[in-house]
Design a protein around this motif. Structure first.
Motif, PDB file in Angstrom:
ATOM      1  N   SER A  43       0.867  -1.182   0.000  1.00 20.65           N
ATOM      2  CA  SER A  43       0.000   0.000   0.000  1.00 20.65           C
ATOM      3  C   SER A  43       0.903   1.232   0.000  1.00 20.65           C
ATOM      4  O   SER A  43       1.389   1.656   1.045  1.00 20.65           O
ATOM      5  CB  SER A  43      -0.918  -0.008   1.226  1.00 20.65           C
ATOM      6  OG  SER A  43      -1.617   1.215   1.337  1.00 20.65           O
ATOM      7  N   ARG A  44       1.138   1.786  -1.175  1.00 26.95           N
ATOM      8  CA  ARG A  44       2.010   2.956  -1.318  1.00 26.95           C
ATOM      9  C   ARG A  44       1.175   4.209  -1.536  1.00 26.95           C
ATOM     10  O   ARG A  44       0.559   4.379  -2.570  1.00 26.95           O
ATOM     11  CB  ARG A  44       2.964   2.759  -2.513  1.00 26.95           C
ATOM     12  CG  ARG A  44       4.119   1.816  -2.253  1.00 26.95           C
ATOM     13  CD  ARG A  44       4.853   1.470  -3.542  1.00 26.95           C
ATOM     14  NE  ARG A  44       5.201   2.607  -4.366  1.00 26.95           N
ATOM     15  CZ  ARG A  44       6.332   3.315  -4.247  1.00 26.95           C
ATOM     16  NH1 ARG A  44       7.233   2.995  -3.325  1.00 26.95           N
ATOM     17  NH2 ARG A  44       6.565   4.343  -5.056  1.00 26.95           N
ATOM     18  N   TRP A  45       1.146   5.069  -0.527  1.00 28.31           N
ATOM     19  CA  TRP A  45       0.454   6.347  -0.600  1.00 28.31           C
ATOM     20  C   TRP A  45      -1.018   6.206  -0.975  1.00 28.31           C
ATOM     21  O   TRP A  45      -1.602   7.107  -1.555  1.00 28.31           O
ATOM     22  CB  TRP A  45       1.189   7.306  -1.541  1.00 28.31           C
ATOM     23  CG  TRP A  45       2.404   7.847  -0.876  1.00 28.31           C
ATOM     24  CD1 TRP A  45       2.465   8.862   0.040  1.00 28.31           C
ATOM     25  CD2 TRP A  45       3.741   7.358  -1.020  1.00 28.31           C
ATOM     26  NE1 TRP A  45       3.756   9.029   0.484  1.00 28.31           N
ATOM     27  CE2 TRP A  45       4.564   8.132  -0.161  1.00 28.31           C
ATOM     28  CE3 TRP A  45       4.328   6.359  -1.784  1.00 28.31           C
ATOM     29  CZ2 TRP A  45       5.928   7.919  -0.051  1.00 28.31           C
ATOM     30  CZ3 TRP A  45       5.691   6.146  -1.671  1.00 28.31           C
ATOM     31  CH2 TRP A  45       6.472   6.919  -0.817  1.00 28.31           C
ATOM     32  N   SER A  46      -1.607   5.070  -0.620  1.00 27.55           N
ATOM     33  CA  SER A  46      -3.050   4.916  -0.839  1.00 27.55           C
ATOM     34  C   SER A  46      -3.832   5.237   0.431  1.00 27.55           C
ATOM     35  O   SER A  46      -4.949   5.767   0.342  1.00 27.55           O
ATOM     36  CB  SER A  46      -3.376   3.513  -1.338  1.00 27.55           C
ATOM     37  OG  SER A  46      -2.793   2.520  -0.537  1.00 27.55           O
ATOM     38  N   VAL A  47      -3.275   4.941   1.609  1.00 33.63           N
ATOM     39  CA  VAL A  47      -4.013   5.228   2.841  1.00 33.63           C
ATOM     40  C   VAL A  47      -4.050   6.722   3.148  1.00 33.63           C
ATOM     41  O   VAL A  47      -4.823   7.150   4.010  1.00 33.63           O
ATOM     42  CB  VAL A  47      -3.433   4.469   4.059  1.00 33.63           C
ATOM     43  CG1 VAL A  47      -3.526   2.968   3.859  1.00 33.63           C
ATOM     44  CG2 VAL A  47      -2.016   4.903   4.383  1.00 33.63           C
ATOM     45  N   ILE A  48      -3.241   7.533   2.453  1.00 36.70           N
ATOM     46  CA  ILE A  48      -3.239   8.971   2.765  1.00 36.70           C
ATOM     47  C   ILE A  48      -4.587   9.619   2.483  1.00 36.70           C
ATOM     48  O   ILE A  48      -4.886  10.682   3.040  1.00 36.70           O
ATOM     49  CB  ILE A  48      -2.121   9.726   2.017  1.00 36.70           C
ATOM     50  CG1 ILE A  48      -2.350   9.689   0.503  1.00 36.70           C
ATOM     51  CG2 ILE A  48      -0.754   9.192   2.390  1.00 36.70           C
ATOM     52  CD1 ILE A  48      -1.411  10.593  -0.276  1.00 36.70           C
ATOM     53  N   HIS A  49      -5.392   9.005   1.634  1.00 35.50           N
ATOM     54  CA  HIS A  49      -6.690   9.585   1.311  1.00 35.50           C
ATOM     55  C   HIS A  49      -7.806   9.096   2.223  1.00 35.50           C
ATOM     56  O   HIS A  49      -8.979   9.456   2.011  1.00 35.50           O
ATOM     57  CB  HIS A  49      -7.042   9.288  -0.147  1.00 35.50           C
ATOM     58  CG  HIS A  49      -6.098   9.925  -1.127  1.00 35.50           C
ATOM     59  ND1 HIS A  49      -5.908  11.284  -1.214  1.00 35.50           N
ATOM     60  CD2 HIS A  49      -5.265   9.371  -2.054  1.00 35.50           C
ATOM     61  CE1 HIS A  49      -5.015  11.549  -2.149  1.00 35.50           C
ATOM     62  NE2 HIS A  49      -4.612  10.413  -2.678  1.00 35.50           N
ATOM     63  N   LEU A  50      -7.470   8.285   3.219  1.00 35.71           N
ATOM     64  CA  LEU A  50      -8.488   7.802   4.153  1.00 35.71           C
ATOM     65  C   LEU A  50      -8.735   8.827   5.254  1.00 35.71           C
ATOM     66  O   LEU A  50      -7.791   9.265   5.915  1.00 35.71           O
ATOM     67  CB  LEU A  50      -8.025   6.499   4.817  1.00 35.71           C
ATOM     68  CG  LEU A  50      -7.900   5.258   3.948  1.00 35.71           C
ATOM     69  CD1 LEU A  50      -7.267   4.135   4.773  1.00 35.71           C
ATOM     70  CD2 LEU A  50      -9.265   4.831   3.425  1.00 35.71           C
ATOM     71  N   PRO A  51      -9.980   9.197   5.507  1.00 39.19           N
ATOM     72  CA  PRO A  51     -10.259   9.953   6.725  1.00 39.19           C
ATOM     73  C   PRO A  51      -9.766   9.156   7.931  1.00 39.19           C
ATOM     74  O   PRO A  51      -9.841   7.917   7.939  1.00 39.19           O
ATOM     75  CB  PRO A  51     -11.780  10.080   6.725  1.00 39.19           C
ATOM     76  CG  PRO A  51     -12.158   9.967   5.278  1.00 39.19           C
ATOM     77  CD  PRO A  51     -11.187   8.986   4.692  1.00 39.19           C
TER      78      PRO A  51
END
Length: 215
Positions: free
Chosen positions: A117-125
């Protein structure tokens, strides 16, 4: 933006910029030796402990999925953006790419030896992070490995911080806070790489790579 609209808004934003994003990032690993090194460590750990089945979650146009394939892993990509998946399938027709959500993966329990998971969780509230990490834990086999990359916040007093991402609203995470959330999800940190921002960087924050393992 209301939090419950975040997934749809992020998907639409990435659909709109998919072609530009692919052009900007298709060769990004070539100029990122530290990223390549962490991906190599991840691949070696996965191959040592399993059959090498890996999902690249938030795969975008598929360039990192293809890199994992080149490292000897049985890798496939998942992304919420149909436009990104279309580009990935076109660029890498020998690999599998699926439209899907990290929050509800169409993957059986314990089916994977690795999750990237590369820079995908950054968009999670922030409130959605624990459930997504629990989903990563669910699809990993016992002993499976997770490599997660994200932008670091400035300190423990501010464990999550909103920042002005080019494409969609995004969050930075204090590494110790995210590592603690991993532990609560049954994923124990095994290694960490912190890359400080450089003058020529597009990103002006720390880049954090956490390697974790399912017990």
């Amino acid at each position: 933006m209301v939090e419950h609209d975040a997934p749809g808004a992020t998907r639409a934003a990435y659909d709109a910029v998919a072609a530009t994003y692919e052009e900007l990032f298709r060769d990004s690993l070539r100029d990122s030796p530290l990223d390549r090194a962490m991906l190599g460590v991840f691949a070696e750990a996965v191959r040592a402990d399993g059959a090498g089945r890996v999902a690249d979650l938030g795969c975008g146009p598929g360039h990192v999925t293809a890199h994992l394939d080149g490292l000897g892993l049985s890798a496939f990509g998942v992304d919420a953006s149909p436009a990104m998946i279309e580009l990935a399938r076109r660029a890498h027709p020998h690999l599998r790419f699926d439209v899907g959500s990290m929050a509800a993966l169409d993957i059986a329990d314990g089916a994977l030896d690795g999750v990237l998971s590369r820079w995908s969780v950054i968009h999670l509230p922030p409130g959605e992070l624990p459930s997504v990490l629990a989903e990563f834990h669910r699809v990993l086999a016992p002993g499976g490995h997770l490599l997660i990359a994200f932008s670091g916040s400035e300190g423990p007093a501010h464990p999550t911080q909103v920042f002005d991402h080019t494409v969609a609203p995004a969050y930075r995470w204090w590494p110790d806070h995210l590592a603690a959330t991993l532990r609560e999800s049954g994923l124990a940190e095994t290694a960490r790489m912190v890359r400080e921002p450089q003058p020529a960087d597009r990103r002006q924050f720390q880049e954090i790579h956490l390697l974790a393992r399912k017990a």
